[in-house]
Design an enzyme around this catalytic site. Structure first.
Site, PDB file in Angstrom:
ATOM      1  CB  THR A 167      20.943  22.080  55.553  1.00  0.00           C
ATOM      2  OG1 THR A 167      21.230  23.466  55.443  1.00  0.00           O
ATOM      3  CG2 THR A 167      22.042  21.280  54.865  1.00  0.00           C
ATOM      4  CG  ASP A 218      20.016  24.246  58.627  1.00  0.00           C
ATOM      5  OD1 ASP A 218      19.741  24.418  57.427  1.00  0.00           O
ATOM      6  OD2 ASP A 218      21.152  23.937  59.025  1.00  0.00           O
ATOM      7  CB  SER A 275      14.747  16.612  58.971  1.00  0.00           C
ATOM      8  OG  SER A 275      14.406  17.335  57.798  1.00  0.00           O
ATOM      9  N   GLY A 331      15.256  17.561  52.030  1.00  0.00           N
ATOM     10  CA  GLY A 331      14.956  16.698  50.893  1.00  0.00           C
ATOM     11  C   GLY A 331      15.595  15.329  51.035  1.00  0.00           C
ATOM     12  CG  ASP A 332      19.774  14.790  51.183  1.00  0.00           C
ATOM     13  OD1 ASP A 332      19.431  14.606  49.998  1.00  0.00           O
ATOM     14  OD2 ASP A 332      20.793  15.426  51.503  1.00  0.00           O
ATOM     15  N   GLY A 346      26.677  14.717  52.643  1.00  0.00           N
ATOM     16  CA  GLY A 346      26.609  13.954  51.401  1.00  0.00           C
ATOM     17  C   GLY A 346      25.188  13.469  51.200  1.00  0.00           C
ATOM     18  CB  ALA A 356      26.280   9.879  53.944  1.00  0.00           C
ATOM     19  CG  ASN A 415      14.310  20.256  43.514  1.00  0.00           C
ATOM     20  OD1 ASN A 415      14.272  20.389  42.286  1.00  0.00           O
ATOM     21  ND2 ASN A 415      15.372  20.601  44.223  1.00  0.00           N
TER      22      ASN A 415
END
Length: 306
Positions: free
Chosen positions: A242, A240, A276, A245-246, A38, A41, A179
């Site tokens: 994924t 990875d 990350s 950006g978060d 999410g 989160a 982005n």
């Protein structure tokens, strides 16, 4: 001070593939993992790893996935006292195919309980008193607007997934973090390859400050006054992408909450986001403050654009 995140909580189903499928195409996966996710989160977890005083406001279902998501956030140091369980709706989910080499991904989200987050849910002290309020668009837009209007802190908005934003919301935003694709859509421009200077021209006027995330190129800082800056990332070997950006958004908010100027906060966030990508999943390699500070000397200096 503190960082409060109002946003989504999902359970991610991450499938490893040799290559991402095209439209109408079936590919065979080699592995599957069920992980916490999410956008809201993930950003809260990133901020929680980097510093104390992070709060999450959101909704989960009344199902086993809810307990897993709350436990994962608490393990990252996030206060989950304002995350509510919701009868009659499942915890949000996301399906994410990820390429085994290079880490490129696609994401399909089913909101579930996230769609039930209301303006009343964000009328709480952790929003009112936040030093930085971090928002995204995986919960209802009316709730995002209510949260932005309710806080006395700095409002950071990550406009993802992209959609048209009302002027009354943009008027509340201090730092907008799209982005490149989201920026083009917000500016009403045609999709095309653009230089950093051209992207900076699109960004000016959307918010007092705009930070455009550019993936492996780093981030573009477009302040209210002065030249735009291109901030490259440090060298890492990605596994990875994924959630990178978060992580960037969580790290940026953490740095701003600690009083760093915007350009310094972006350099810190670019470094955290690069770290990350060195593990699997949206939270598999979220760094702590010590790890980011250790890599910062290898992060190139920003350069003026235009």
């Amino acid at each position: 001070m503190s960082v409060t995140v109002v946003g989504s909580l999902n359970e991610d189903v991450v499938v490893t593939v040799d290559r991402l499928p095209g439209r109408g195409e079936t590919v065979i996966g080699s592995d599957v993992a069920v992980l916490p996710g999410g956008k809201g989160a993930n950003q809260a977890a990133a901020a929680g790893r980097l510093g104390a005083g992070v709060h999450m406001v959101g909704r989960v279902g009344a199902d086993p996935a809810a307990g897993r998501q709350l436990a994962a956030l608490a393990d990252a140091g996030v206060n989950v006292g304002r995350v509510q369980r919701t009868d009659g709706a499942p915890t949000g989910t996301a399906t994410i195919p990820v390429e085994a080499t290079g880490g490129e991904n696609l994401i399909v989200v089913v909101p579930g309980a996230n769609a039930r987050l209301t303006a009343a849910d964000v009328d709480v002290e952790s929003v009112h008193r936040a030093g930085v309020l971090l928002l995204q668009l995986e919960v209802p837009l009316a709730t995002v607007l209510a949260a932005a209007a309710a806080t006395r802190g700095t409002v950071v908005l990550n406009p993802a997934p992209p959609q048209a934003l009302p002027d009354d919301l943009l008027a509340q935003v201090d730092v907008l973090v799209p982005n490149e694709h989201e920026l083009v859509r917000l500016a009403g421009a045609e999709p095309a390859g653009r230089s950093p200077a051209e992207l900076a021209d699109l960004a000016r006027g959307l918010a007092p400050s705009v930070v455009v995330t550019l993936g492996e190129r780093g981030a573009l800082v477009v302040p209210g006054e002065g030249p735009a800056l291109l901030q490259p990332p440090p060298p890492v070997t990605p596994v990875d992408t994924t959630g990178a950006g978060d992580c960037f958004c969580g790290a940026l908010s953490s740095a701003l909450d600690r009083g760093r100027p915007l350009a310094d906060a972006v350099r810190y966030a670019v470094t955290a986001a690069a770290l990350s990508t060195t593990g699997a999943g949206a939270r598999g390699a979220l760094p702590d403050d010590d790890a980011v500070r250790a890599l910062l000397p290898r992060t190139p200096a920003a350069t003026a654009v235009g």
